[in-house]
Design a protein around this motif. Structure first.
Motif, mmCIF file in Angstrom:
data_model
loop_
_atom_site.group_PDB
_atom_site.id
_atom_site.type_symbol
_atom_site.label_atom_id
_atom_site.label_comp_id
_atom_site.label_asym_id
_atom_site.label_seq_id
_atom_site.Cartn_x
_atom_site.Cartn_y
_atom_site.Cartn_z
ATOM 1 N N THR A 25 0.820 4.250 -2.987
ATOM 2 C CA THR A 25 0.365 5.601 -2.673
ATOM 3 C C THR A 25 1.573 6.364 -2.522
ATOM 4 O OG1 THR A 25 0.240 4.876 -0.422
ATOM 5 C CG2 THR A 25 -1.629 4.789 -1.663
ATOM 6 N N PRO B 239 -11.897 9.272 -5.078
ATOM 7 C CA PRO B 239 -10.903 8.346 -5.731
ATOM 8 C C PRO B 239 -11.696 7.462 -6.842
ATOM 9 C CG PRO B 239 -11.666 7.614 -3.545
ATOM 10 C CD PRO B 239 -12.383 8.836 -3.558
ATOM 11 N N ALA C 201 -11.445 9.640 2.965
ATOM 12 C CA ALA C 201 -10.824 9.130 1.852
ATOM 13 C C ALA C 201 -11.735 9.132 0.520
ATOM 14 C CB ALA C 201 -10.482 7.817 2.142
ATOM 15 N N PRO D 145 2.638 11.317 -2.356
ATOM 16 C CA PRO D 145 1.525 10.774 -2.194
ATOM 17 C C PRO D 145 0.348 11.706 -2.521
ATOM 18 C CG PRO D 145 2.803 10.564 -0.303
ATOM 19 C CD PRO D 145 3.658 11.115 -1.297
ATOM 20 N N VAL E 245 -0.049 11.341 -6.462
ATOM 21 C CA VAL E 245 -1.160 9.884 -6.325
ATOM 22 C C VAL E 245 -2.497 10.061 -6.065
ATOM 23 C CG1 VAL E 245 -1.451 7.551 -5.842
ATOM 24 C CG2 VAL E 245 0.810 8.644 -5.988
ATOM 25 N N THR E 246 -2.809 10.846 -4.760
ATOM 26 C CA THR E 246 -4.229 11.218 -4.410
ATOM 27 C C THR E 246 -4.811 12.002 -5.413
ATOM 28 O OG1 THR E 246 -3.613 10.892 -2.335
ATOM 29 C CG2 THR E 246 -5.828 12.136 -2.765
ATOM 30 N N LEU F 60 -8.198 2.213 -1.286
ATOM 31 C CA LEU F 60 -7.296 1.223 -0.764
ATOM 32 C C LEU F 60 -7.634 1.336 0.844
ATOM 33 C CD1 LEU F 60 -3.970 2.345 -2.219
ATOM 34 C CD2 LEU F 60 -5.542 0.583 -3.057
ATOM 35 N N PHE G 26 0.722 -1.178 0.045
ATOM 36 C CA PHE G 26 -0.025 0.060 0.085
ATOM 37 C C PHE G 26 0.843 1.331 -0.047
ATOM 38 C CE2 PHE G 26 -4.615 -0.658 1.483
ATOM 39 C CZ PHE G 26 -4.764 -1.638 0.488
ATOM 40 N N ASN G 27 2.115 1.244 0.733
ATOM 41 C CA ASN G 27 2.861 2.530 0.752
ATOM 42 C C ASN G 27 3.430 2.719 -0.659
ATOM 43 O OD1 ASN G 27 2.092 3.093 3.466
ATOM 44 N ND2 ASN G 27 3.828 1.839 4.187
ATOM 45 N N MET H 140 -6.459 7.953 -6.664
ATOM 46 C CA MET H 140 -6.046 6.600 -5.544
ATOM 47 C C MET H 140 -5.909 7.255 -4.117
ATOM 48 S SD MET H 140 -2.724 4.000 -5.784
ATOM 49 C CE MET H 140 -2.833 4.216 -7.362
ATOM 50 N N ALA H 141 -7.112 6.831 -3.314
ATOM 51 C CA ALA H 141 -7.083 7.244 -1.940
ATOM 52 C C ALA H 141 -6.884 5.878 -1.063
ATOM 53 C CB ALA H 141 -8.362 7.966 -1.599
ATOM 54 N N ARG H 142 -6.581 6.198 0.322
ATOM 55 C CA ARG H 142 -6.424 4.928 1.175
ATOM 56 C C ARG H 142 -6.831 5.416 2.582
ATOM 57 N NH1 ARG H 142 -0.145 3.866 2.660
ATOM 58 N NH2 ARG H 142 -1.273 2.567 4.154
#
Length: 255
Positions: free
Chosen positions: A50, A170, A165, A72, A75-76, A174, A46-47, A80-82
């Motif tokens: 993201t 997104p 999130a 990060p 990416v967001t 995630l 995951f790290n 893509m969010a987590r």
């Protein structure tokens, strides 16, 4: 092309290889699980996805764009969010402000408008407030809107983190062990919530979780990780009866 395509991804920390030659494909609209024993490398993945970690080798393609090495926030912004295994809310901010923070990347006013409090600033803030309240209602958190996030019950903090999130709009969500610390009733409610938000927001979901009842009940497809390597992939039924998976879990029944 899949929404997310991971090609030969590896990550080393000094002499320790945490992830080795990882290959994952996730199609738009899927709900996919990523499971494995403690220390298997799930959160490291995951790290990597993201932007928290930079891959040592390989590439991450999101909507055919190579996002390997992006920050990060970049990416967001791409969709893509987590959430996090350990809840990371802004505890000293109230609930609605926690959600509004995620909306700000899509703010329609400029920094100059915010500094000088032009009308566009107030209009934009009002729009984000309204959208935030809509999200809180979906999660049953509207009555907590002005409460400090740190004062919420544990299960509600988990729901708030998912709501925040989602405020980032997104395409891929995630979820890192969203049921951690929940009792069976809360986990059952979370299972229904994940199904609901996937349909309502037309999301693709990648889920890390130790609670096998949740994983087997909600995921359509599952990847199994052990020592940083994928050892199995398939439907929940296929995973439950896979000898390699059973061995990785030290003979424990999966599911």
């Amino acid at each position: 092309m899949p929404l997310l395509k991971v090609n030969n991804l590896s990550k080393s920390f000094g002499g320790l290889k945490a992830v080795t030659n990882l290959n994952i494909n996730i199609e738009s609209g899927e709900l996919v699980g990523l499971i494995g024993p403690n220390g298997a490398g799930k959160t490291t993945i995951f790290n990597l996805l993201t932007g928290v970690y930079v891959p040592s080798e390989g590439e991450i393609l999101f909507e055919e764009k190579n996002v390997s090495g992006l920050k990060p926030y970049q990416v967001t912004h791409l969709g893509m969010a987590r959430t996090f295994q350990n809840i990371r809310l802004f505890g000293d901010l109230n609930v609605i402000d926690n959600v509004k923070i995620a909306f700000h990347q899509h703010a329609k006013y400029s920094s100059l408008s915010a500094i000088f409090r032009f009308s566009s600033y107030y209009k934009g803030e009002a729009e984000m407030e309204a959208k935030g309240m809509e999200l809180l209602k979906i999660f049953g958190l509207e009555d907590y809107a002005l409460e400090m996030a740190k004062n919420l019950p544990y299960g509600e903090q988990r729901r708030l983190e998912i709501a925040r999130a989602l405020a980032a709009s997104p395409k891929l969500l995630l979820l890192d062990e969203p049921a951690a610390g929940m009792n069976p009733q809360e986990t059952h409610e979370l299972t229904d919530l994940i199904r609901f938000i996937r349909e309502k927001f037309q999301l693709t979901v990648l889920l890390i979780e130790h609670d096998m009842s949740l994983v087997m009940g909600v995921c359509e497809r599952i990847y199994v990780l052990d020592y940083g390597t994928i050892i199995a992939e398939g439907t929940p039924q296929e995973i439950k009866s896979n000898p390699k998976v059973i061995e990785a879990y030290l003979g424990e029944e999966v599911g």
